[in-house]
Design an enzyme around this catalytic site. Structure first.
Site, mmCIF file in Angstrom:
data_model
loop_
_atom_site.group_PDB
_atom_site.id
_atom_site.type_symbol
_atom_site.label_atom_id
_atom_site.label_comp_id
_atom_site.label_asym_id
_atom_site.label_seq_id
_atom_site.Cartn_x
_atom_site.Cartn_y
_atom_site.Cartn_z
ATOM 1 N N LYS A 84 0.815 -1.220 0.000
ATOM 2 C CA LYS A 84 0.000 0.000 0.000
ATOM 3 C C LYS A 84 0.849 1.271 0.000
ATOM 4 O O LYS A 84 2.073 1.224 0.199
ATOM 5 C CB LYS A 84 -0.935 -0.034 1.211
ATOM 6 C CG LYS A 84 -2.010 -1.114 1.134
ATOM 7 C CD LYS A 84 -2.977 -0.951 2.293
ATOM 8 C CE LYS A 84 -4.091 -1.968 2.249
ATOM 9 N NZ LYS A 84 -5.075 -1.721 3.339
ATOM 10 N N TYR A 90 -12.832 -1.380 -1.871
ATOM 11 C CA TYR A 90 -13.198 -1.570 -0.460
ATOM 12 C C TYR A 90 -14.704 -1.378 -0.237
ATOM 13 O O TYR A 90 -15.117 -0.998 0.871
ATOM 14 C CB TYR A 90 -12.388 -0.634 0.432
ATOM 15 C CG TYR A 90 -11.070 -1.215 0.905
ATOM 16 C CD1 TYR A 90 -11.011 -2.500 1.451
ATOM 17 C CD2 TYR A 90 -9.885 -0.484 0.828
ATOM 18 C CE1 TYR A 90 -9.809 -3.039 1.901
ATOM 19 C CE2 TYR A 90 -8.681 -1.021 1.287
ATOM 20 C CZ TYR A 90 -8.652 -2.298 1.814
ATOM 21 O OH TYR A 90 -7.470 -2.834 2.266
ATOM 22 N N PHE A 134 -14.551 4.433 8.958
ATOM 23 C CA PHE A 134 -13.204 4.667 8.423
ATOM 24 C C PHE A 134 -13.130 4.625 6.890
ATOM 25 O O PHE A 134 -12.065 4.793 6.313
ATOM 26 C CB PHE A 134 -12.195 3.686 9.046
ATOM 27 C CG PHE A 134 -12.505 2.211 8.844
ATOM 28 C CD1 PHE A 134 -12.158 1.561 7.668
ATOM 29 C CD2 PHE A 134 -13.122 1.469 9.849
ATOM 30 C CE1 PHE A 134 -12.429 0.212 7.483
ATOM 31 C CE2 PHE A 134 -13.402 0.116 9.678
ATOM 32 C CZ PHE A 134 -13.040 -0.516 8.483
ATOM 33 N N ARG A 141 -2.421 -14.064 4.808
ATOM 34 C CA ARG A 141 -2.984 -13.367 5.983
ATOM 35 C C ARG A 141 -2.130 -13.664 7.223
ATOM 36 O O ARG A 141 -1.888 -12.768 8.039
ATOM 37 C CB ARG A 141 -4.426 -13.811 6.244
ATOM 38 C CG ARG A 141 -5.409 -13.542 5.130
ATOM 39 C CD ARG A 141 -6.059 -12.213 5.115
ATOM 40 N NE ARG A 141 -6.732 -11.824 6.312
ATOM 41 C CZ ARG A 141 -7.316 -10.629 6.459
ATOM 42 N NH1 ARG A 141 -7.284 -9.748 5.451
ATOM 43 N NH2 ARG A 141 -7.925 -10.299 7.555
ATOM 44 N N THR A 167 -4.704 -6.939 11.662
ATOM 45 C CA THR A 167 -4.909 -5.657 10.960
ATOM 46 C C THR A 167 -4.204 -4.509 11.683
ATOM 47 O O THR A 167 -3.577 -3.655 11.041
ATOM 48 C CB THR A 167 -6.424 -5.366 10.872
ATOM 49 O OG1 THR A 167 -7.068 -6.476 10.257
ATOM 50 C CG2 THR A 167 -6.701 -4.087 10.089
ATOM 51 N N ARG A 176 3.187 -6.979 9.339
ATOM 52 C CA ARG A 176 2.598 -5.781 9.960
ATOM 53 C C ARG A 176 3.273 -5.462 11.299
ATOM 54 O O ARG A 176 3.447 -4.295 11.636
ATOM 55 C CB ARG A 176 1.089 -5.965 10.126
ATOM 56 C CG ARG A 176 0.341 -5.826 8.801
ATOM 57 C CD ARG A 176 -1.094 -6.291 8.910
ATOM 58 N NE ARG A 176 -1.889 -5.944 7.744
ATOM 59 C CZ ARG A 176 -3.104 -6.444 7.514
ATOM 60 N NH1 ARG A 176 -3.645 -7.303 8.355
ATOM 61 N NH2 ARG A 176 -3.770 -6.083 6.431
ATOM 62 N N ASN A 180 -2.402 0.991 6.810
ATOM 63 C CA ASN A 180 -1.890 -0.368 6.724
ATOM 64 C C ASN A 180 -0.917 -0.525 5.569
ATOM 65 O O ASN A 180 -1.144 0.020 4.494
ATOM 66 C CB ASN A 180 -3.079 -1.309 6.551
ATOM 67 C CG ASN A 180 -2.908 -2.541 7.390
ATOM 68 O OD1 ASN A 180 -1.841 -3.122 7.372
ATOM 69 N ND2 ASN A 180 -3.927 -2.912 8.113
ATOM 70 N N HIS A 205 -2.139 -5.467 2.025
ATOM 71 C CA HIS A 205 -3.466 -6.081 1.974
ATOM 72 C C HIS A 205 -3.335 -7.557 1.625
ATOM 73 O O HIS A 205 -2.429 -7.939 0.871
ATOM 74 C CB HIS A 205 -4.313 -5.393 0.898
ATOM 75 C CG HIS A 205 -5.594 -6.118 0.620
ATOM 76 N ND1 HIS A 205 -6.714 -5.987 1.403
ATOM 77 C CD2 HIS A 205 -5.921 -7.030 -0.351
ATOM 78 C CE1 HIS A 205 -7.678 -6.750 0.937
ATOM 79 N NE2 HIS A 205 -7.222 -7.402 -0.123
ATOM 80 N N GLU A 238 -11.018 -9.583 -6.066
ATOM 81 C CA GLU A 238 -9.887 -8.652 -5.985
ATOM 82 C C GLU A 238 -8.844 -8.911 -7.073
ATOM 83 O O GLU A 238 -8.250 -7.964 -7.600
ATOM 84 C CB GLU A 238 -9.262 -8.747 -4.593
ATOM 85 C CG GLU A 238 -10.208 -8.226 -3.511
ATOM 86 C CD GLU A 238 -9.722 -8.438 -2.102
ATOM 87 O OE1 GLU A 238 -10.419 -8.006 -1.163
ATOM 88 O OE2 GLU A 238 -8.638 -9.033 -1.924
HETATM 89 N N1 UDP Z 1 -9.081 0.008 8.884
HETATM 90 C C1 UDP Z 1 -9.106 1.210 9.569
HETATM 91 N N2 UDP Z 1 -9.739 1.256 10.787
HETATM 92 C C2 UDP Z 1 -10.325 0.165 11.346
HETATM 93 C C3 UDP Z 1 -10.298 -1.055 10.652
HETATM 94 C C4 UDP Z 1 -9.671 -1.104 9.412
HETATM 95 O O1 UDP Z 1 -8.579 2.204 9.085
HETATM 96 O O2 UDP Z 1 -10.871 0.274 12.444
HETATM 97 C C5 UDP Z 1 -8.416 -0.057 7.581
HETATM 98 C C6 UDP Z 1 -7.104 -0.808 7.650
HETATM 99 O O3 UDP Z 1 -6.158 -0.054 6.907
HETATM 100 C C7 UDP Z 1 -7.390 -2.113 6.969
HETATM 101 C C8 UDP Z 1 -8.524 -1.757 6.002
HETATM 102 O O4 UDP Z 1 -9.250 -0.715 6.654
HETATM 103 O O5 UDP Z 1 -6.272 -2.626 6.292
HETATM 104 C C9 UDP Z 1 -9.466 -2.897 5.707
HETATM 105 O O6 UDP Z 1 -9.963 -3.402 6.940
HETATM 106 P P1 UDP Z 1 -10.108 -4.977 7.174
HETATM 107 O O7 UDP Z 1 -10.931 -5.150 8.399
HETATM 108 O O8 UDP Z 1 -10.574 -5.598 5.911
HETATM 109 O O9 UDP Z 1 -8.627 -5.426 7.540
HETATM 110 P P2 UDP Z 1 -7.563 -6.296 6.735
HETATM 111 O O10 UDP Z 1 -8.322 -7.260 5.880
HETATM 112 O O11 UDP Z 1 -6.716 -5.331 5.923
HETATM 113 O O12 UDP Z 1 -6.765 -6.987 7.805
HETATM 114 MG MG MG Z 2 -9.898 -7.034 4.637
#
Ligand code: UDP
Ligand code: MG
Length: 147
Positions: A11, A51, A59, A87, A93, A104, A114, A117, A128
């Site tokens: 990212k 997204y 957010f 993952r 996350t 991470r 983040n 992804h 995706e």
């Molecule tokens: N995110 C955020 N605030 C939150 C949760 C998620 O800014 O409280 C952002 C974070 O950058 C994350 C993205 O939204 O990578 C997508 O969220 P997801 O829950 O899908 O997490 P991921 O799959 O990236 O672990």
């Molecule tokens: Mg996600």
């Protein structure tokens, strides 16, 4: 276990901090095959489509602004159980909660910026991968893999 494909993104924050080499090393060291890779900058509308699942969250606006702020690297990764394996390599996350040794935990700075992804299930991976790559870019395939 089946050979799977997943969508990874390096990212904007990782790109700005010149971490793409380190993350690519992690991808290769952890045994993923890079099926396809491209550098791409999304606009805010496109980031919103990527997204869309988060469109009702508090957010979403910040997330799509961040995701359209600079170039990213998109990759299709292949491995046994690739979706879970990538993952697991990323960790939680929120980097503050990510396990030691994960990407991470090692390089992340904040949940809302983040660094990478990873698709979270086979349906997401299919959507995706198709979002970033056309058929011909991912055709050089292992015949066991279904898109
Ligand atoms: N995110 C955020 N605030 C939150 C949760 C998620 O800014 O409280 C952002 C974070 O950058 C994350 C993205 O939204 O990578 C997508 O969220 P997801 O829950 O899908 O997490 P991921 O799959 O990236 O672990
Ligand atoms: Mg996600």
């Amino acid at each position: 276990m089946a050979i799977e494909r997943t969508l990874a993104l390096i990212k904007p924050d990782a790109m700005a901090r010149k971490l793409e080499g380190k993350i690519l090393d992690q991808i290769l060291e952890r045994g993923f095959r890079v099926v396809a890779m491209k550098k791409i900058k999304l606009d805010k509308y496109e980031a919103g489509c990527f997204y869309a699942v988060h469109r009702k969250t508090s957010f979403y606006d910040d997330l799509t602004t961040f995701m359209s702020s600079d170039e990213m690297i998109a990759l299709v990764l292949e491995k046994e159980n690739a979706i879970t394996a990538w993952r697991d390599a990323l960790g939680a996350t929120d980097p503050a909660h990510a396990a030691e040794g994960t990407i991470r935990h090692t390089w992340g700075t904040a949940k809302n910026r983040n660094i990478c992804h990873g698709s979270d299930c086979p349906d997401s991976a299919a959507y995706e991968i198709g979002f970033f790559f056309s058929g011909i870019e991912i055709t050089r395939s292992n015949p066991e893999v279904s898109q």
